[in-house]
Design a protein around this motif. Sequence first.
Motif, PDB file in Angstrom:
ATOM      1  N   ILE A 500       0.874  -1.171   0.000  1.00  0.00           N
ATOM      2  CA  ILE A 500       0.000   0.000   0.000  1.00  0.00           C
ATOM      3  C   ILE A 500       0.914   1.224   0.000  1.00  0.00           C
ATOM      4  O   ILE A 500       1.576   1.500   1.006  1.00  0.00           O
ATOM      5  N   PRO A 501       1.008   1.959  -1.114  1.00  0.00           N
ATOM      6  CA  PRO A 501       2.071   2.966  -1.265  1.00  0.00           C
ATOM      7  C   PRO A 501       1.852   4.208  -0.410  1.00  0.00           C
ATOM      8  O   PRO A 501       0.725   4.669  -0.227  1.00  0.00           O
ATOM      9  N   SER A 502       2.975   4.727   0.109  1.00  0.00           N
ATOM     10  CA  SER A 502       2.928   5.991   0.837  1.00  0.00           C
ATOM     11  C   SER A 502       3.445   7.135  -0.026  1.00  0.00           C
ATOM     12  O   SER A 502       3.256   8.303   0.314  1.00  0.00           O
ATOM     13  N   ASP A 503       4.143   6.820  -1.120  1.00  0.00           N
ATOM     14  CA  ASP A 503       4.514   7.831  -2.103  1.00  0.00           C
ATOM     15  C   ASP A 503       4.482   7.187  -3.487  1.00  0.00           C
ATOM     16  O   ASP A 503       4.333   5.979  -3.614  1.00  0.00           O
ATOM     17  N   GLY A 504       4.612   7.985  -4.522  1.00  0.00           N
ATOM     18  CA  GLY A 504       4.377   7.486  -5.869  1.00  0.00           C
ATOM     19  C   GLY A 504       5.602   7.138  -6.674  1.00  0.00           C
ATOM     20  O   GLY A 504       5.497   6.870  -7.874  1.00  0.00           O
ATOM     21  N   SER A 505       6.785   7.092  -6.062  1.00  0.00           N
ATOM     22  CA  SER A 505       8.002   6.788  -6.804  1.00  0.00           C
ATOM     23  C   SER A 505       8.165   5.279  -6.938  1.00  0.00           C
ATOM     24  O   SER A 505       8.194   4.552  -5.944  1.00  0.00           O
ATOM     25  N   ILE A 506       8.290   4.786  -8.182  1.00  0.00           N
ATOM     26  CA  ILE A 506       8.428   3.363  -8.461  1.00  0.00           C
ATOM     27  C   ILE A 506       9.862   3.074  -8.890  1.00  0.00           C
ATOM     28  O   ILE A 506      10.393   3.734  -9.785  1.00  0.00           O
ATOM     29  N   VAL A 507      10.511   2.092  -8.239  1.00  0.00           N
ATOM     30  CA  VAL A 507      11.902   1.764  -8.549  1.00  0.00           C
ATOM     31  C   VAL A 507      12.000   0.293  -8.941  1.00  0.00           C
ATOM     32  O   VAL A 507      11.099  -0.513  -8.660  1.00  0.00           O
ATOM     33  N   ALA A 508      13.115  -0.058  -9.573  1.00  0.00           N
ATOM     34  CA  ALA A 508      13.349  -1.450  -9.978  1.00  0.00           C
ATOM     35  C   ALA A 508      13.622  -2.305  -8.748  1.00  0.00           C
ATOM     36  O   ALA A 508      14.456  -1.950  -7.911  1.00  0.00           O
ATOM     37  N   PRO A 509      12.937  -3.451  -8.626  1.00  0.00           N
ATOM     38  CA  PRO A 509      13.131  -4.307  -7.456  1.00  0.00           C
ATOM     39  C   PRO A 509      14.401  -5.148  -7.520  1.00  0.00           C
ATOM     40  O   PRO A 509      14.790  -5.744  -6.521  1.00  0.00           O
ATOM     41  N   GLN A 559      15.462  -1.881 -22.094  1.00  0.00           N
ATOM     42  CA  GLN A 559      16.455  -1.128 -21.338  1.00  0.00           C
ATOM     43  C   GLN A 559      16.939  -1.930 -20.134  1.00  0.00           C
ATOM     44  O   GLN A 559      16.156  -2.554 -19.418  1.00  0.00           O
ATOM     45  N   GLU A 560      18.256  -1.921 -19.910  1.00  0.00           N
ATOM     46  CA  GLU A 560      18.845  -2.558 -18.719  1.00  0.00           C
ATOM     47  C   GLU A 560      18.696  -1.602 -17.534  1.00  0.00           C
ATOM     48  O   GLU A 560      18.969  -0.398 -17.654  1.00  0.00           O
ATOM     49  N   VAL A 561      18.291  -2.138 -16.385  1.00  0.00           N
ATOM     50  CA  VAL A 561      18.125  -1.307 -15.193  1.00  0.00           C
ATOM     51  C   VAL A 561      18.802  -1.965 -14.006  1.00  0.00           C
ATOM     52  O   VAL A 561      19.009  -3.187 -13.981  1.00  0.00           O
ATOM     53  N   LYS A 562      19.143  -1.163 -13.011  1.00  0.00           N
ATOM     54  CA  LYS A 562      19.729  -1.632 -11.768  1.00  0.00           C
ATOM     55  C   LYS A 562      18.698  -1.530 -10.652  1.00  0.00           C
ATOM     56  O   LYS A 562      17.797  -0.701 -10.694  1.00  0.00           O
ATOM     57  N   SER A 563      18.850  -2.398  -9.635  1.00  0.00           N
ATOM     58  CA  SER A 563      17.924  -2.346  -8.516  1.00  0.00           C
ATOM     59  C   SER A 563      17.967  -0.961  -7.873  1.00  0.00           C
ATOM     60  O   SER A 563      19.039  -0.386  -7.676  1.00  0.00           O
ATOM     61  N   GLY A 564      16.797  -0.435  -7.551  1.00  0.00           N
ATOM     62  CA  GLY A 564      16.693   0.898  -6.961  1.00  0.00           C
ATOM     63  C   GLY A 564      16.583   2.016  -7.973  1.00  0.00           C
ATOM     64  O   GLY A 564      16.292   3.160  -7.608  1.00  0.00           O
ATOM     65  N   GLN A 565      16.827   1.714  -9.263  1.00  0.00           N
ATOM     66  CA  GLN A 565      16.715   2.737 -10.304  1.00  0.00           C
ATOM     67  C   GLN A 565      15.249   3.086 -10.526  1.00  0.00           C
ATOM     68  O   GLN A 565      14.389   2.216 -10.588  1.00  0.00           O
ATOM     69  N   GLN A 566      14.957   4.381 -10.648  1.00  0.00           N
ATOM     70  CA  GLN A 566      13.575   4.795 -10.816  1.00  0.00           C
ATOM     71  C   GLN A 566      13.028   4.346 -12.169  1.00  0.00           C
ATOM     72  O   GLN A 566      13.647   4.505 -13.207  1.00  0.00           O
ATOM     73  N   LEU A 567      11.831   3.766 -12.115  1.00  0.00           N
ATOM     74  CA  LEU A 567      11.149   3.311 -13.322  1.00  0.00           C
ATOM     75  C   LEU A 567      10.047   4.268 -13.748  1.00  0.00           C
ATOM     76  O   LEU A 567       9.666   4.288 -14.923  1.00  0.00           O
ATOM     77  N   GLY A 568       9.530   5.044 -12.799  1.00  0.00           N
ATOM     78  CA  GLY A 568       8.441   5.963 -13.107  1.00  0.00           C
ATOM     79  C   GLY A 568       7.773   6.441 -11.830  1.00  0.00           C
ATOM     80  O   GLY A 568       8.284   6.229 -10.723  1.00  0.00           O
TER      81      GLY A 568
END
Length: 617
Positions: A500-509, A559-568
Amino acid sequence: MSKVNMVALKKINGVLGVVEADTLEIVLGPGVNTKVATIMNDEAGVKEGEIFPTNSYQASKSEVERKAAEVHAAHKASLKKTWWRVALQHISAIFVPLIPAFVGAGLISGVAGILRNMLTAKMLPESWSLNITVLAMISSALFSFLNIYVGINTAKEFGATPGLGGIIGGIVYLPGIVAPITIPNIFDGKPLAAGQGGIIGVLLGVWLLSYVEKFFHKHIADSVDIIFTPFLTILIMGLFTVFFIMPLAGWFSNSLVGAINWVLKVGGPVSGFILGLLFLPMVMLGLHQILTPIHLEMIQKIGFTPLLPILAMAGGGQVGAAIALWIKCRKNKQLVNMIKGALPVGILGVGEPLIYGVTLPLGRPFITACVGGGIGGAVVAMFGQVGSIAIGPSGAALIPLIANNMWWAYVLGLLAAYAGGFIATYFWGVPKEAMLPDDQASPAVAERREAEKEASNLDMKTSTVIQEIEAPVSGKIENLEKVDDEVFSQKMLGDGFAIIPSDGSIVAPLDGKIVSVMSTKHALTMMSAKGNLEILIHMGIDTVELKGEPFTITVKEGQEVKSGQQLGTMNINKIKEAGKDPVVMMTVTNTEVIQNMKLLKSGEVKAGESVFKVSSK
C-alpha cells in the motif's frame, strides 16, 4: 485415499516407496521425480504446487489455470494440518540455514581441541598457544552467541522483524547483569543465570513476539508505527522473557537434558540400540527435526550432545548393508554400480543415496541396515560420555567433532554398525531377485532395473540461484492474498507481495531488463539479470481504465536497469479520486522456475529495501 490402489501403485516400476501422510507421497528414483512432475504439470496445464482441476483435459489452458487457482485457494483454506507437522517444518526452517555454521565452527573447535591436547603433551612448542587461542575464539563466535542467531531466524520464520528476534536471543544472556547485581527467579527466588532457558526459551519467546508485533502493526497508526511498535514489542516481550520464559524454559530444558542423560545412563546399550534402530524411520517420517533444538540445548548445558553419535550409527548400518549387497549381488551390475556411487558419500554421512537408491527399494536390506544402526548405537552408549560438540555431519565426518577424546569409542561404534549391517544383510536381508544377473531376471525385474539405470544416468546437478527482491515502492507491505482482486489474491499471475504505497516513486526491485511497458502505463514486466525471473509490477487495481493519466514511465522496453533505479511515478491522489485502489503488486509470473520464496518484511518498508527472497532453478 479411497481413490488410490495402494498395492498397484507400489508395484509400478521405478516407485521406490509410498508414504501415506497428510498428502500421498510417491518416492521415485534420482532425477525421475522432477521429470515426472514436469510432465504431469504440462499435460494438466497447471503450475507446480497447484491442485489438478476436474476435467482439465477438456478445458483450454487459460480456463484450467483459472479453475486450478480457485480449487487451490479452496483447498488451502480447508486443508487441516497437524500441529506437530507444522511445528517440525518451522523448526527445520529455523535451524537448517545454520548447519553450515555449525559444521565450520565445530570443526575449528575440534582442531583447536586436538592442538591443545598436543600442546599439553609437549608435542607442540609453547609458541602455538596463541594460535590455539585464536582458533577457539573463532569457533566461539557462533556458540557463544547462538541464541541471537536462533532468535533472528525464528523471527524470519514467523514473520517478525529479525532484529527484534535477535534482541530476545540476546536478553537470555542477561547482558549488563554482573555480580553482585542479580535478577530473581519469581518462582523460587534464586538468581537467574545467564543463558537460562537457552534455545527452547528463545524459540518460545520469539514465537510469542511475532504475535505481539503483528498486533501492534495492526492497531497502531501508520504514521507512528515505526516508533511505537518496536518499542512496545521489545518492552513487553523483554519483561515477559526475563520473568516468565527464562524460569520456565530453564526448568524444562534442565529436566529434558537430565531425562536424556538418565535414559542413556540407566538404559545404556539397550537405549542406544533402540535409538540407533529407530532413527532412519524417524527421518522418513520427518520426526528427526525435533531433535535439532534438543542437540543444541545439550551442547549449551553440558558442552556436547550424546544423542548425535548414537543416532549417526544409523548411517553406518546402511554402509554395512550396502557392502553386503555388493558382495552377494555382484552379478547384478546395475545394483553394484549404484552402490559404488553411493557408498563413498554414505561413509561420510550422506545417507540418502544409499537409502533411496539401494536399501529401501529392495525392502529387507533397509530393515537389516536399521538393525546395524541399533548395534552401533548400543556400542556407543555402552561407553557413555561419547558426545559431539556440534551438529551437522555424521558418519566418518563426525569424528573430529567428538568431545573429550572419545573419538575412539565413536569409531568402534561406527565399525560395529558397519559389521552389524553387513552381517544382518548378508544372511537375512538380500532378496533372491537382487542376486540374479540382468539376463536371468524376470521381465518385471529387468524393466525396473532398466528404469533405475536410466534414472541414475540423469544429471542431478542443478544450479540454485538465491536472490532478494527489493520493494518497488515505499509503503506498508502485505501478503498477496489480502489484495482485493481475485487475479492477484489467488495468484493467477504468479506469487509475490503487495504494498500500500505511501509515495508514488516506483523503482526497480532488482537488476534486469525491461521486457514490456503496458500502453496504459499501469504495469510493466522485467526479466531478472540472474535466475531468469519474470517480474510483473502492477500499479493499482483496475487502473487500466484510467488510460495512463496518473502514471509516468521513465524507462523503455529492452532497457537494462539496476535495482533501486527509478522506473516511473504514480499519482496516488488521482488514482484515489478516480475511485481506484492504488495498491502496488509485484509478482514472479514464471513460478515453474521457483524452488522457494519467502516474504522477509512486514509493516512499513522503504523503496529499495530487501523484502522478498526467491530461490530459483
